[in-house]
Design a protein around this motif. Structure first.
Motif, PDB file in Angstrom:
ATOM      1  N   ALA A 139     -36.402  26.279 -19.072  1.00  0.00           N
ATOM      2  CA  ALA A 139     -35.798  25.619 -18.016  1.00  0.00           C
ATOM      3  C   ALA A 139     -35.202  24.099 -18.122  1.00  0.00           C
ATOM      4  CB  ALA A 139     -37.299  25.232 -17.497  1.00  0.00           C
ATOM      5  N   ALA A 140     -35.727  23.374 -19.565  1.00  0.00           N
ATOM      6  CA  ALA A 140     -34.886  22.578 -20.294  1.00  0.00           C
ATOM      7  C   ALA A 140     -33.192  22.806 -20.645  1.00  0.00           C
ATOM      8  CB  ALA A 140     -35.061  22.331 -21.416  1.00  0.00           C
ATOM      9  N   ASN A 141     -33.185  24.015 -21.072  1.00  0.00           N
ATOM     10  CA  ASN A 141     -31.775  24.427 -21.622  1.00  0.00           C
ATOM     11  C   ASN A 141     -30.910  24.824 -20.241  1.00  0.00           C
ATOM     12  OD1 ASN A 141     -32.878  24.559 -24.769  1.00  0.00           O
ATOM     13  ND2 ASN A 141     -32.682  26.763 -24.052  1.00  0.00           N
ATOM     14  N   PHE A 142     -31.499  25.020 -18.917  1.00  0.00           N
ATOM     15  CA  PHE A 142     -30.995  25.620 -17.495  1.00  0.00           C
ATOM     16  C   PHE A 142     -30.628  24.406 -16.996  1.00  0.00           C
ATOM     17  CE2 PHE A 142     -30.236  29.040 -19.959  1.00  0.00           C
ATOM     18  CZ  PHE A 142     -29.032  30.074 -19.386  1.00  0.00           C
ATOM     19  N   ASN A 143     -30.959  23.390 -16.882  1.00  0.00           N
ATOM     20  CA  ASN A 143     -31.299  21.880 -15.832  1.00  0.00           C
ATOM     21  C   ASN A 143     -29.938  21.767 -15.597  1.00  0.00           C
ATOM     22  OD1 ASN A 143     -31.901  19.899 -15.119  1.00  0.00           O
ATOM     23  ND2 ASN A 143     -31.194  18.404 -16.435  1.00  0.00           N
ATOM     24  N   GLY A 144     -30.263  21.939 -14.301  1.00  0.00           N
ATOM     25  CA  GLY A 144     -28.976  21.968 -13.587  1.00  0.00           C
ATOM     26  C   GLY A 144     -28.121  23.264 -12.780  1.00  0.00           C
ATOM     27  N   GLY A 145     -29.565  23.960 -13.762  1.00  0.00           N
ATOM     28  CA  GLY A 145     -28.769  25.995 -13.007  1.00  0.00           C
ATOM     29  C   GLY A 145     -29.586  26.879 -12.187  1.00  0.00           C
ATOM     30  N   PHE A 146     -29.844  27.394 -11.788  1.00  0.00           N
ATOM     31  CA  PHE A 146     -30.939  28.740 -10.953  1.00  0.00           C
ATOM     32  C   PHE A 146     -32.011  29.492 -11.837  1.00  0.00           C
ATOM     33  CE2 PHE A 146     -27.459  26.382  -8.813  1.00  0.00           C
ATOM     34  CZ  PHE A 146     -27.556  26.470  -7.645  1.00  0.00           C
ATOM     35  N   VAL A 147     -32.341  29.767 -11.474  1.00  0.00           N
ATOM     36  CA  VAL A 147     -33.651  30.788 -11.892  1.00  0.00           C
ATOM     37  C   VAL A 147     -33.444  32.255 -10.586  1.00  0.00           C
ATOM     38  CG1 VAL A 147     -35.426  29.378 -11.682  1.00  0.00           C
ATOM     39  CG2 VAL A 147     -35.811  31.270 -12.907  1.00  0.00           C
ATOM     40  N   VAL A 148     -33.741  32.864 -11.409  1.00  0.00           N
ATOM     41  CA  VAL A 148     -34.139  34.087  -9.858  1.00  0.00           C
ATOM     42  C   VAL A 148     -35.885  34.310 -10.804  1.00  0.00           C
ATOM     43  CG1 VAL A 148     -34.130  36.706 -10.044  1.00  0.00           C
ATOM     44  CG2 VAL A 148     -32.425  35.425  -9.774  1.00  0.00           C
ATOM     45  N   THR A 149     -36.532  34.450  -9.762  1.00  0.00           N
ATOM     46  CA  THR A 149     -38.164  34.566  -9.600  1.00  0.00           C
ATOM     47  C   THR A 149     -38.080  36.190  -8.986  1.00  0.00           C
ATOM     48  OG1 THR A 149     -38.864  33.665  -7.745  1.00  0.00           O
ATOM     49  CG2 THR A 149     -39.300  32.111 -10.018  1.00  0.00           C
ATOM     50  N   ASP A 233     -44.068  40.140 -13.309  1.00  0.00           N
ATOM     51  CA  ASP A 233     -43.401  38.503 -13.502  1.00  0.00           C
ATOM     52  C   ASP A 233     -42.222  38.828 -14.770  1.00  0.00           C
ATOM     53  OD1 ASP A 233     -45.121  38.008 -11.316  1.00  0.00           O
ATOM     54  OD2 ASP A 233     -46.273  37.556 -12.118  1.00  0.00           O
ATOM     55  N   ILE A 234     -40.669  38.312 -13.450  1.00  0.00           N
ATOM     56  CA  ILE A 234     -39.606  37.814 -14.358  1.00  0.00           C
ATOM     57  C   ILE A 234     -39.260  36.627 -14.153  1.00  0.00           C
ATOM     58  CG2 ILE A 234     -38.182  39.132 -14.962  1.00  0.00           C
ATOM     59  CD1 ILE A 234     -38.621  41.845 -14.090  1.00  0.00           C
ATOM     60  N   TRP A 235     -38.814  35.895 -14.531  1.00  0.00           N
ATOM     61  CA  TRP A 235     -37.782  34.907 -14.662  1.00  0.00           C
ATOM     62  C   TRP A 235     -36.680  34.809 -15.941  1.00  0.00           C
ATOM     63  CZ3 TRP A 235     -42.614  31.266 -15.726  1.00  0.00           C
ATOM     64  CH2 TRP A 235     -43.825  31.263 -13.893  1.00  0.00           C
ATOM     65  N   ILE A 236     -35.399  34.169 -14.358  1.00  0.00           N
ATOM     66  CA  ILE A 236     -33.962  34.557 -14.877  1.00  0.00           C
ATOM     67  C   ILE A 236     -33.231  33.691 -14.904  1.00  0.00           C
ATOM     68  CG2 ILE A 236     -32.254  36.426 -16.155  1.00  0.00           C
ATOM     69  CD1 ILE A 236     -33.781  38.787 -13.619  1.00  0.00           C
ATOM     70  N   PHE A 237     -32.882  32.870 -15.892  1.00  0.00           N
ATOM     71  CA  PHE A 237     -32.072  31.835 -15.524  1.00  0.00           C
ATOM     72  C   PHE A 237     -30.524  31.818 -15.928  1.00  0.00           C
ATOM     73  CE2 PHE A 237     -36.118  30.809 -17.478  1.00  0.00           C
ATOM     74  CZ  PHE A 237     -36.248  29.485 -16.182  1.00  0.00           C
TER      75      PHE A 237
END
Length: 532
Positions: A139-149, A233-237
Motif C-alpha cells: 500500500a505504501a509502494n502504491f500510494n496514489g494507485g489502486f487495489v483490486v480486492t 482473499d486476494i489483494w492486487i495493487f
C-alpha cells in the motif's frame, strides 16, 4: 489399480490421533478402536483399490458464522478420513513445491510442512502478521494507485473436482497421475457424483484449496508480482485504475473458465489505495488485540514446555493426554506468577471484547484455545454468561469448558449450565446441540441432576455417548435388538456404549455384532470385548 503406502497410513493415523478429523466436529471415538485393531484395519486399507473405491456419505451440518449466516461443514467416515489423509500426505510436499515460494511474500496462508508428529503445516510460522506487514508495504509502494480486492464465493463448496486431477499432475508430475485419479474419484464419491465441492473441515481439504488457489496465483503472476493472498482473499495493487479493471476482467474470466469459480459481488471491487488503507484499520485493531498478550503467552509457553520436558519427556501431554501427569505440570504453572498475570490479562481482554457491539471472534478464539491449554479458569463465568453470543465459537467454547470444568465447578455453575442445555437455540440448531452433547459426556456432570429423558439431545449417537457417562444400562439395552436398523454413525455409538454392560452381556452381544458388522464395527466390537 492404485493402493496407498503403509507409511502413509501410519502417518494418517498419527495425524488423526493428534488432531481432529474435522475442524468442526468432536473427535470421533472410533479412532480409539481403530488404533487397538490397527493391524487388521491397515491390512484392509492397503488392499483397497482407490480407483474403484467409493467412500461413505459424510455427515453434513450447518455451523453458525459470526455474521449470523451458516456454512456447510463435513465429517468423513473414520475409514474415509484415514484414506483422505494418507492420500494427501503422499502429495503434500510436492504441492508445497508447486506453490509460490514463501520468500516471495505473496501466498501466506497454510504453508505446508508435513512433520513426523502428524502435522501438515508449519507450526512455527506466524504468517498473519507478516501478511499484514507485506500488505501495508505494498500500500505504501502504491500510494496514489489502486487495489483490486478479490474474494471467492463459497470457495470450498464450489471447487470444481474435475480440475483437481489435472492440477495434481501439474503440481506433482506425471508419476502422480494415479493419485490425481484416486483423489477425483474419492471426492466425486463423497459428493454423490456431483462435480463441485470438497469437504469443509478436514485438513487435506485445506491443501486442495491451496493447490487451486496456487493456480490462480500463477495466473496473477502473468500480470504482476504486486499482490498478496490469504486463502481466498486476494489483494492486487496497480498504478492505474485502467490496468486494475483489465486484470480483474481477465482474472474473472480465468477462474470461471478453468475452475468454475466466481468472485463475490459484495467483496470484490477496485479501490483507491488511500481508501483501502482506511479499511485496513479494522484489521490492524484486530491484530493489536490478537497479539497484545504475546510476551506473556510466550513466557508461559516456554515455561510450559520446560515442565513437560522435565515431567514427561516422551512428548507433549496435549498430544497423548495423561490427566494425572498433566496435573503435575499445571500445579507447577499455578505456583508461578506468570499464570496469575495471564489469567488477569485474558479476563480483561475477554470482557473488553464482549463489551463491544461486534466482538473480534478471532481474538476470543485465540484466548479460549490458550486458556484451555493452561487450564485458566478466570474466564469461565464470562464464557458461561455469554454462551449465546459465543455460539459462532461453540467448538472452542466447548473444548475450553471440557478442559477446565470439575465436579465442584459444575455444582457451582449448575444454573448456568442447565440454562445452556435447555436453551432453545441449543435444541434448535443441530450443530450446537452436538457440541453441547459432547460437553455432557464429561464425568463432572455426574455431580448434578440434569433431565434424564434425553429429549434435549437430538442425535442417537450423542445420547449413546452420554449414556456411557451416566452408566445408563437401561438405555443401552433398549437398542440391543434394534441396533441393525440404525445408520452407521448411530450404530457404532450404540455398540460402543455397551462397554458399560456386564462382562458376559457385552461379550455375548459383541460376538454377534462382530459377525454381522463391517470392518469398523468389528473393530469396535473387539475393542468393547477387551475393555475392562
Amino acid at each position: 489399480m492404485f493402493h496407498l503406502k503403509a507409511s502413509s497410513l501410519e502417518w494418517a493415523l498419527k495425524h488423526l490421533g493428534r488432531f481432529y478429523a474435522s475442524d468442526f466436529f468432536p473427535r470421533p471415538f472410533e479412532f480409539a478402536a481403530i488404533s487397538k485393531q490397527w493391524a487388521d484395519i491397515k491390512a484392509h486399507l492397503l488392499a483397497l483399490d482407490l480407483h474403484s473405491y467409493v467412500p461413505q456419505t459424510p455427515i453434513m451440518s450447518l455451523a453458525l458464522k459470526p455474521n449470523g449466516t451458516f456454512r456447510v461443514v463435513h465429517q468423513l467416515d473414520p475409514i474415509d478420513s484415514l484414506i483422505y489423509t494418507a492420500l494427501m500426505y503422499e502429495m503434500a510436499a510436492k504441492i508445497e513445491q508447486y506453490r509460490i515460494p514463501r520468500d516471495e511474500k505473496i501466498a501466506w496462508s497454510y504453508r505446508i510442512k508435513p512433520s513426523v508428529n502428524g502435522s501438515f503445516f508449519n507450526p512455527e510460522e506466524d504468517t498473519w502478521r507478516d501478511y499484514m506487514r507485506q500488505t501495508k508495504q505494498l500500500a505504501a509502494n502504491f500510494n496514489g494507485g489502486f487495489v483490486v480486492t478479490c474474494d471467492l464465493v463459497d470457495f470450498y463448496n464450489q471447487i470444481y473436482t474435475h480440475r483437481i486431477q489435472n492440477l495434481i499432475v501439474e503440481a506433482c508430475g506425471p508419476v502422480f497421475e494415479g493419485h490425481g485419479k484416486a483423489m477425483e474419484k474419492f471426492l466425486l464419491g463423497l459428493n454423490t457424483l456431483t462435480s463441485r465441492g470438497i469437504p469443509v473441515g478436514p485438513a487435506p481439504s485445506i491443501i486442495i484449496a491451496e493447490l487451486v488457489a496456487s493456480d490462480i496465483d500463477k495466473k496473477i503472476l502473468s500480470y504482476t508480482r504486486h499482490f498478496v493472498r490469504w486463502v481466498d482473499d486476494i489483494w492486487i495493487f496497480f498504478e492505474s485504475r485502467e490496468e486494475a479493471e483489465r486484470v480483474l476482467y481477465e482474472l474473472t474470466a480465468f477462474i470461471h473458465e478453468n475452475h468454475r469459480l466466481v468472485f463475490s459481488g459484495e467483496k470484490t471491487r477496485i479501490l483507491s489505495v488511500e481508501r483501502f488503507v482506511r479499511t485496513l484499520r479494522d484489521q490492524e485493531a484486530e491484530e493489536r488485540a490478537r497479539f497484545k498478550t504475546r510476551a506473556q503467552e510466550r513466557a508461559m509457553a516456554e515455561y510450559y514446555e520446560e515442565l513437560v520436558e522435565k515431567i514427561a519427556p516422551y512428548g507433549d501431554l496435549n498430544d497423548a493426554f495423561d490427566e494425572e501427569r498433566y496435573e503435575e505440570v499445571l500445579d507447577a504453572i499455578r505456583r508461578d506468577g506468570r499464570y496469575d498475570i495471564l489469567s488477569e490479562i485474558y479476563l480483561k481482554a475477554l470482557n473488553d471484547e464482549l463489551g463491544k457491539r461486534f466482538p473480534e471472534f478471532a481474538v476470543i478464539r485465540h484466548m479460549l484455545r490458550k486458556a484451555g491449554r493452561y487450564r485458566i479458569r478466570s474466564v469461565l463465568s464470562a464464557v458461561l454468561a455469554n454462551f449465546d453470543r459465543l455460539l459462532p465459537l461453540v467448538r472452542e467454547v466447548i473444548l475450553y469448558l471440557s478442559k477446565v470444568i470439575t465436579k465442584d465447578l459444575v455444582i457451582e455453575h449448575q444454573e448456568s449450565l442447565r440454562n445452556i442445555v435447555e436453551s432453545s437455540r441449543v435444541q434448535r440448531l443441530p450443530f450446537v446441540n452436538m457440541w453441547v452433547s459432547a460437553l455432557l459426556e464429561h464425568p463432572a456432570f455426574n455431580a448434578i441432576k440434569l433431565p434424564e429423558n434425553y429429549e434435549q439431545i437430538r442425535a442417537i449417537r450423542d445420547r449413546a455417548l452420554i449414556a456411557i457417562r451416566r452408566e445408563d444400562r437401561t438405555w443401552v439395552k433398549g437398542y440391543k435388538n434394534a441396533v441393525d436398523t440404525l445408520g452407521p454413525w448411530e450404530k457404532r455409538a450404540v455398540l460402543f456404549s455397551s462397554v458399560i454392560l456386564s462382562k458376559d452381556e457385552k461379550r455375548a452381544w459383541m460376538r454377534v455384532a462382530a459377525q454381522r458388522g463391517d470392518r469398523l464395527e468389528v473393530a469396535i466390537a473387539k475393542f468393547v470385548m477387551t475393555a475392562p
